[in-house]
Design an enzyme around this catalytic site. Structure first.
Site, mmCIF file in Angstrom:
data_model
loop_
_atom_site.group_PDB
_atom_site.id
_atom_site.type_symbol
_atom_site.label_atom_id
_atom_site.label_comp_id
_atom_site.label_asym_id
_atom_site.label_seq_id
_atom_site.Cartn_x
_atom_site.Cartn_y
_atom_site.Cartn_z
ATOM 1 N N ASP A 1 -2.717 24.924 -12.086
ATOM 2 C CA ASP A 1 -4.131 24.534 -13.005
ATOM 3 C C ASP A 1 -3.699 23.653 -14.052
ATOM 4 O O ASP A 1 -4.344 22.775 -14.711
ATOM 5 C CB ASP A 1 -5.039 25.426 -13.224
ATOM 6 N N GLY B 1 0.943 -1.253 0.068
ATOM 7 C CA GLY B 1 -0.009 -0.137 -0.092
ATOM 8 C C GLY B 1 0.853 1.355 -0.068
ATOM 9 O O GLY B 1 2.036 0.952 0.322
ATOM 10 N N THR C 1 0.063 4.328 5.451
ATOM 11 C CA THR C 1 -1.449 3.869 5.434
ATOM 12 C C THR C 1 -1.261 2.982 6.520
ATOM 13 O O THR C 1 -2.463 2.292 6.836
ATOM 14 C CB THR C 1 -1.655 2.977 4.114
ATOM 15 N N HIS D 1 -9.513 35.105 -10.256
ATOM 16 C CA HIS D 1 -9.024 33.744 -10.610
ATOM 17 C C HIS D 1 -9.758 32.773 -9.926
ATOM 18 O O HIS D 1 -10.311 31.758 -10.123
ATOM 19 C CB HIS D 1 -7.515 33.590 -10.433
ATOM 20 N N GLU D 2 -9.679 33.055 -8.622
ATOM 21 C CA GLU D 2 -10.701 31.891 -7.766
ATOM 22 C C GLU D 2 -12.209 31.838 -7.827
ATOM 23 O O GLU D 2 -12.332 30.749 -7.842
ATOM 24 C CB GLU D 2 -10.258 32.447 -6.062
HETATM 25 P P1 ADP Z 1 3.464 2.707 6.851
HETATM 26 O O1 ADP Z 1 4.515 1.649 7.253
HETATM 27 O O2 ADP Z 1 2.349 2.091 5.915
HETATM 28 O O3 ADP Z 1 4.372 3.623 5.848
HETATM 29 P P2 ADP Z 1 3.012 3.442 9.418
HETATM 30 O O4 ADP Z 1 2.435 2.215 9.862
HETATM 31 O O5 ADP Z 1 4.527 3.635 9.977
HETATM 32 O O6 ADP Z 1 2.875 3.486 7.938
HETATM 33 O O7 ADP Z 1 2.079 4.621 9.803
HETATM 34 C C1 ADP Z 1 2.697 5.822 10.331
HETATM 35 C C2 ADP Z 1 1.846 6.570 11.100
HETATM 36 O O8 ADP Z 1 0.428 6.819 10.587
HETATM 37 C C3 ADP Z 1 1.297 5.691 12.368
HETATM 38 O O9 ADP Z 1 2.201 5.852 13.481
HETATM 39 C C4 ADP Z 1 0.065 6.234 12.983
HETATM 40 O O10 ADP Z 1 0.245 7.145 13.704
HETATM 41 C C5 ADP Z 1 -0.555 6.873 11.758
HETATM 42 N N1 ADP Z 1 -1.513 5.807 11.090
HETATM 43 C C6 ADP Z 1 -1.335 5.365 9.698
HETATM 44 N N2 ADP Z 1 -2.440 4.382 9.429
HETATM 45 C C7 ADP Z 1 -3.310 4.498 10.775
HETATM 46 C C8 ADP Z 1 -4.516 3.853 10.895
HETATM 47 N N3 ADP Z 1 -5.180 2.984 10.054
HETATM 48 N N4 ADP Z 1 -5.015 3.794 12.098
HETATM 49 C C9 ADP Z 1 -4.355 4.976 12.875
HETATM 50 N N5 ADP Z 1 -3.255 5.509 12.802
HETATM 51 C C10 ADP Z 1 -2.718 5.432 11.384
#
Ligand code: ADP
Length: 606
Positions: A506, A208, A212, A429-430
């Site tokens: 844009d 991913g 995330t 513009h905006e």
């Molecule tokens: P990745 O390994 O996918 O790059 P991490 O697991 O290191 O991301 O996430 C980085 C930070 O983002 C985490 O420490 C947390 O604070 C936040 N975070 C990311 N996804 C979530 C989630 N689903 N729920 C809560 N916090 C999240």
């Protein structure tokens, strides 16, 4: 947070300090003694005057060597002088009270001084080295470990801890959690699986975009299962010397097997798991490391209790041998959160800060469309910082909205001074964007318009917020979006009869959209459903490469230009029809600098 137990760092500098101290002491104490024992050569005149001044302790006449050895009164320094034919010498020496010594005056032999100045320091050095390496070995706890930790894996051991990350800390990502729950269940009771003969997947690949929650999910599995968590980043395996990375892999798996059941997590596995493509001058070290990893994965039996998790945002670059069944055969996508996921993530992070009651997380979640978990965490933290800055006790809705803007466009530039004319142009513009958006169906409603310059370089922006989740985009919606993007420039042309550089962003976005419509989404009649471009890495920027001949490419370019031009004309048409509203709204924005979507709609509908 998990408690991370690390081996204490050896203070190497401490040992060096001791060695230097010993050397200094040696120089201060021993060297003068050696120097004193060395024989100093003087001329005969000095010898005579020392004799007359009764400065001589012992004396020895060495007739064969034709020289006289003598000491000073305290018999500390030894002197030597050549012999001169001097008949009165004996008499004078006798009178001066010197003692005649038939034997040699004890002197430091060259052997002793050699030993002291060369051999002794070496012995000291070797001794300290031995001592240190023995100490290190004892700490490393393995007889097979080499001195100074060469080839040792630095896998950290995350000891189970009640304060560990749990699934409840990871918001959204329900599908990923469901898949991982099975692994937790297996780690709790492998017997049930063995009974039926079901084998757990050896490796699970979390794929991913960055931020995330992949790392978090892996930690949560360890936290839920209450087992040791070995964590290493792929890049940590890549070493300067061929074979060292492989040694680290071996060591990691040896440790893991000792501690089973446990979880081994390899972050950014693409650093070692890239396709081996036999390029000239390929990376030997990386390939060896990968080979070792593959071998180790084959090596441990099913149900040995070691579960391997790995994360990557470039799954397409992984070696097929790594993703085949029996290795990392389960792939769990960890995608950007949808509306509901975003709201939940915001709530999870809001637990850590004081939030006032008026906050509506669903609004914030809608505004932050496309944000990753890490960005949402950052938004909450920015809001908390803002609350502190303004001396408030809790985070409010305004704090959160402002921090979204900070994440999108940077901070407000306090001292940027636009000329009156520039400010007027930005206002037109905006409003141009907002008007075109509002006058088209299927466009996201306008949430806010501002002409306060930002640190990102934006002189103003129009924020549109989607109502709900959006998984598909129709051709009309995409065209409308392009029209909205061109609306800013169209307003400038209409109001001032000239154009500025303000539309560069844009233009970039409109071109990207138009190109994607034609070359990837099959939205042109001419090319039908033929892909002219392929996406290289979907999770990292999504850059594309051409998949067509250059003749076709130039036709794609023509179609892109046509498409954007058509939308630009449409936008200009909409603005011309609403010329009065355009002027009125631009004037209003010019005065207020920031207006909400409601204010905008009120004036538009009057
Ligand atoms: P990745 O390994 O996918 O790059 P991490 O697991 O290191 O991301 O996430 C980085 C930070 O983002 C985490 O420490 C947390 O604070 C936040 N975070 C990311 N996804 C979530 C989630 N689903 N729920 C809560 N916090 C999240």
């Amino acid at each position: 947070m998990m408690n991370e137990v690390k081996r204490p760092k050896k203070p190497l500098i401490y040992y060096y300090a001791i060695v230097i101290l010993i050397l200094l002491l040696f120089n201060f104490l021993a060297m003068p003694w050696i120097a004193e024992r060395q024989i100093r050569e003087v001329d005969y005149g000095t010898f005579i005057s020392m004799t007359e001044e009764k400065q001589i302790g012992q004396v020895e006449i060495q007739a064969q060597e034709n020289q006289i050895l003598f000491t000073d009164r305290d018999e500390t320094a030894i002197y030597k002088t050549g012999m001169v034919n001097d008949p009165d010498l004996t008499q004078r020496l006798y009178e001066s009270g010197a003692k005649f010594s038939g034997e040699i005056i004890e002197q430091a032999s060259p052997l002793v001084s050699f030993l002291v100045s060369w051999v002794l320091p070496i012995v000291i050095f070797v001794g300290i080295g031995e001592y240190m390496s023995r100490k290190l070995m004892k700490k490393a706890g393995g007889a097979n470990s080499m001195a100074f930790g060469l080839g040792k894996s630095s896998a950290k051991v995350y000891v189970k801890s009640s304060a560990g990350i749990k699934f409840s800390d990871v918001a959204g990502e329900e599908e990923a959690k469901d898949s991982l729950k099975e692994i937790v269940d297996y780690l709790h009771g492998p017997a049930r699986y063995k009974e039926i003969g079901a084998a757990m997947p050896k490796g699970v690949l979390l794929v991913g975009p960055p931020g995330t929650g992949k790392t978090m999910l892996a930690k949560a599995v360890a936290g839920e299962a209450n087992v040791p968590f070995f964590s290493m980043s792929g890049s940590e395996f890549v070493e300067m010397f061929v074979g060292m990375g492989a040694a680290k892999v071996r060591d990691l798996f040896r440790q893991a097997k000792e501690k089973a059941p446990c979880i081994v997590f390899i972050d950014e596995i693409d650093a070692i798991g890239q396709k081996r493509d036999g390029r000239v001058g390929g990376n030997d070290e990386r390939e060896q490391t990968l080979n070792q990893l593959l071998t180790e994965m084959d090596g441990f039996e099913e149900n040995s209790g070691v579960v391997l998790l790995a994360a990557t945002n470039r799954p397409e670059s992984l070696d097929p041998a790594l993703t085949r069944p029996g290795r990392f055969d389960r792939r769990i996508p960890v995608e950007l959160p949808d509306l509901k996921g975003r709201e939940e993530i915001l709530k999870v992070h809001a637990r850590k800060v004081k939030i006032s009651d008026n906050v509506d997380f669903s609004v914030i979640a809608r505004m932050a469309s496309g944000a990753s978990g890490a960005e949402l965490a950052n938004i909450v933290n920015e809001a908390a910082l803002r609350a502190v800055r303004d001396n408030r006790k809790a985070v409010t809705q305004e704090d959160l909205e402002a921090s979204i803007e900070v994440v999108i466009a940077g901070y407000e530039k306090k001292n940027a001074i636009l000329t009156d004319k520039e400010k007027r142009i930005v206002a037109y513009h905006e409003i141009g964007h907002a008007l075109v958006a509002a006058r088209q169906t299927n466009s996201a409603p306008v949430q806010k318009i501002t002409i306060v310059p930002r640190t990102s370089g934006a002189l103003g922006y129009t924020m549109q917020v989607e109502e709900g989740n959006h998984y598909l985009m129709s051709k009309e919606e995409m065209e409308n979006k392009i029209a909205t993007l061109t609306g800013g420039r169209a307003a400038e042309e209409l109001a001032f009869g000239s154009v500025t550089t303000g539309a560069s962003n844009d233009i970039e976005q409109a071109t990207k959209l138009a190109r994607a419509m034609i070359s990837r989404y099959g939205m042109s009649r001419e090319f039908d459903m033929v892909a002219m471009e392929t996406v290289n890495n979907q999770y990292l920027g999504g850059d594309t490469s051409l998949a067509c001949s250059w003749q076709t490419q130039s036709r794609v370019d023509e179609l892109v230009v046509e498409l954007v031009k058509r939308q630009h004309e449409k936008a200009a048409g909409i603005l011309m029809e609403n010329r009065e509203k355009l002027d009125e709204l631009a004037r209003y924005l010019y005065e207020k600098e920031t207006i909400t979507g409601e204010e905008f709609m009120k004036i538009l509908q009057e």
